[in-house]
Design a protein around this motif. Structure first.
Motif, short mmCIF file in Angstrom:
data_model
loop_
_atom_site.label_atom_id
_atom_site.label_comp_id
_atom_site.label_asym_id
_atom_site.label_seq_id
_atom_site.Cartn_x
_atom_site.Cartn_y
_atom_site.Cartn_z
N ALA A 260 0.87 -1.33 0.04
CA ALA A 260 -0.05 0.00 -0.17
C ALA A 260 1.00 1.36 0.05
O ALA A 260 2.02 1.15 0.34
N ARG A 261 0.07 2.42 -0.36
CA ARG A 261 1.01 3.71 -0.22
C ARG A 261 -0.02 4.45 0.82
O ARG A 261 -1.12 4.48 0.59
N GLU A 262 0.73 4.95 1.59
CA GLU A 262 0.06 5.91 2.84
C GLU A 262 0.36 7.42 2.72
O GLU A 262 1.47 7.77 2.52
N PHE A 263 -0.68 8.47 2.57
CA PHE A 263 -0.47 9.71 2.88
C PHE A 263 -1.06 10.32 3.98
O PHE A 263 -2.01 10.12 4.27
N ALA A 309 -11.24 -0.53 -7.02
CA ALA A 309 -10.26 -0.49 -6.06
C ALA A 309 -10.72 0.11 -4.53
O ALA A 309 -11.37 1.01 -4.46
N PRO A 310 -9.87 -0.79 -3.66
CA PRO A 310 -10.25 -0.21 -2.19
C PRO A 310 -9.41 0.80 -1.68
O PRO A 310 -8.30 1.13 -2.32
N TYR A 311 -9.71 1.52 -0.74
CA TYR A 311 -8.94 2.55 -0.15
C TYR A 311 -9.41 2.58 1.48
O TYR A 311 -10.58 2.21 1.60
N LEU A 312 -8.52 3.32 2.24
CA LEU A 312 -8.80 3.54 3.42
C LEU A 312 -8.75 4.95 3.94
O LEU A 312 -7.79 5.62 3.35
N TRP A 313 -9.68 5.41 4.70
CA TRP A 313 -9.62 6.59 5.16
C TRP A 313 -9.58 6.90 6.73
O TRP A 313 -10.71 6.18 7.14
N ASN A 314 -8.65 7.69 7.31
CA ASN A 314 -8.75 7.94 8.95
C ASN A 314 -9.42 9.29 8.96
O ASN A 314 -8.43 10.12 9.02
N GLU A 315 -10.62 9.60 9.37
CA GLU A 315 -11.10 10.87 9.38
C GLU A 315 -10.39 11.45 10.58
O GLU A 315 -10.20 12.83 10.37
N LYS A 316 -10.10 10.84 11.51
CA LYS A 316 -9.34 11.48 12.87
C LYS A 316 -7.98 12.15 12.26
O LYS A 316 -7.54 13.29 12.80
N THR A 317 -7.19 11.27 11.94
CA THR A 317 -5.93 11.50 11.46
C THR A 317 -5.60 12.18 10.31
O THR A 317 -4.56 12.72 9.96
N ARG A 318 -6.61 12.10 9.42
CA ARG A 318 -6.78 12.68 8.06
C ARG A 318 -5.30 11.89 7.18
O ARG A 318 -4.59 12.40 6.32
N ARG A 319 -5.30 10.47 7.44
CA ARG A 319 -4.42 9.85 6.71
C ARG A 319 -5.42 8.78 5.57
O ARG A 319 -6.42 8.44 5.85
N PHE A 320 -4.69 8.66 4.46
CA PHE A 320 -5.25 8.06 3.23
C PHE A 320 -4.52 6.84 2.79
O PHE A 320 -3.03 6.92 2.73
N ILE A 321 -5.02 5.52 2.65
CA ILE A 321 -4.10 4.51 2.09
C ILE A 321 -4.78 3.68 1.03
O ILE A 321 -5.91 3.58 0.82
N THR A 322 -4.06 3.63 -0.12
CA THR A 322 -4.55 3.08 -1.31
C THR A 322 -3.84 1.79 -1.55
O THR A 322 -2.32 1.56 -1.30
#
Length: 366
Positions: A260-263, A309-322
């Motif tokens: 994965a790539r995380e931003f 495509a799936p992705y992850l979103w962390n609303e609290k930390t504002r991090r995105f993973i693809t």
């Protein structure tokens, strides 16, 4: 390219003329694994892999070289063929930020030196072929030297390699492939001209967004998200680009990502998709994704139905993973079969020790 170019006359004629078409048309699709790991590969994994590409050899003084330590690891892979005679083991030369290719391809003499050294390495190690991972001809984003003449020189280099491998084989066919990106990163390759020299193209249809891009994205998306700009890179757009250039479909082996790539510090609109970010956070292999991120610790899984495509979103930390997962891999496998492509490739073997993603690749192509 518009889809109407997909079935132009030249690709059709080339497709009929190329033996690898029978490979895909027969119903068997290649599973191609890049391998950099030191630990043994489980027998069940080997039985699901057609071609294992050992990475990396390096260009040094214009020759293809493999260190003593790398040779020992390669021989572990070659030894697998005794119990798995259908397995092919190739050597990949190059990789991101590895230079020396532009100089090696520059003259007829330098090309011959490179090609002869590659052939000698295959004979000496009993490998089955060479994969050329020049990232990228005519480009210097990775910090390597390049030349405006790389495009024509690369064609000549691959022709020299094909001839040298044929001479060295004495009847055995040594495989020759390249790892190739898409979009603007392939403008330094004359795709139609190099295709006859190659058994197939390992398409690096991942890393569409990373530390070098201004926004997040589906880093290994099959299709374009509804939020994607017109020039966004996707697997299906890459395939259309190669087909329009004249590459036979059976010589196209798109890639999937086992990482994965995380931003971080991502703008929150649309759960972070195609948004600006503060900094690139890093990569995660599949086991780490399952253990710590997918619907864990504030990361919520979403599915982009248009991109497959799936992705992850962390609303609290504002991090995105693809990332890729079994669902997106199944969609890619279905696309490969629908388009009569050559199979699927993945980077890389060590990122999926439980073989869950490899199973998805293998099952999807049956």
């Amino acid at each position: 390219m518009p889809s109407r170019f997909r079935f132009t006359l030249f690709p059709l004629l080339a497709m009929l003329a190329c033996a690898p078409l029978a490979h895909a048309a027969s119903g068997h699709y290649r599973v191609v694994a890049y391998d950099t790991v030191h630990h043994p590969i489980p027998a069940a994994d080997v039985d699901r892999i057609d071609t294992l590409i050992f990475a990396f050899a390096h260009p040094a003084d214009g020759r293809v070289t493999l260190s003593t330590a790398a040779r020992a690891l390669l021989q572990q892979r070659i030894a697998l063929k005794a119990a798995h005679p259908g397995l092919k083991v190739m050597i990949s030369v190059g990789g991101w930020s590895v230079g020396g290719f532009s100089d090696a391809a520059m003259t007829a003499e330098s090309r011959q030196r490179f090609a002869d050294s590659a052939a000698a390495l295959l004979v000496d190690t009993h490998a089955d072929g060479l994969d050329v991972d020049w990232e990228y001809p005519g480009h210097h984003e990775s910090g390597i030297a390049s030349s405006p003449q790389d495009r024509e020189h690369f064609t000549a280099l691959l022709k020299a390699l094909r001839a040298a491998l044929d001479r060295a084989g004495h009847g055995k066919h040594y495989l020759l492939t390249i790892a190739a990106a898409d979009g603007p990163f392939v403008d330094g390759i004359d795709l139609a001209a190099v295709a006859p020299s190659l058994d197939w193209f390992n398409m690096m249809t991942y890393d569409f967004c990373n530390v070098m891009t201004p926004t997040t994205c589906n880093h290994t998306g099959l299709h374009a998200s509804a939020l994607a700009p017109a020039d966004a890179r996707t697997l299906s757009r890459a395939v259309r680009q190669f087909l329009a250039a004249g590459v036979p479909p059976a010589k196209l082996v798109p890639g999937v990502a086992f990482y994965a790539r995380e931003f971080a510090d991502v703008d929150p609109a649309h759960h972070g998709m195609f948004q600006k970010y503060g900094h690139y956070q890093g990569g995660h292999d599949w086991p780490q994704l399952k253990a710590d991120y997918i619907n864990r610790n504030g990361y919520v899984r979403y599915w982009d139905a248009k991109a497959d495509a799936p992705y992850l979103w962390n609303e609290k930390t504002r991090r995105f993973i693809t990332y890729d997962d079994p669902q997106s891999i199944a969609a890619k496998a279905a696309y490969v079969k629908a388009q009569h492509l050559g199979g699927l490739m993945y980077w890389e073997q060590g990122s999926d020790p439980s073989d869950e993603l490899l199973k998805a690749v293998w099952q999807g192509l049956q």
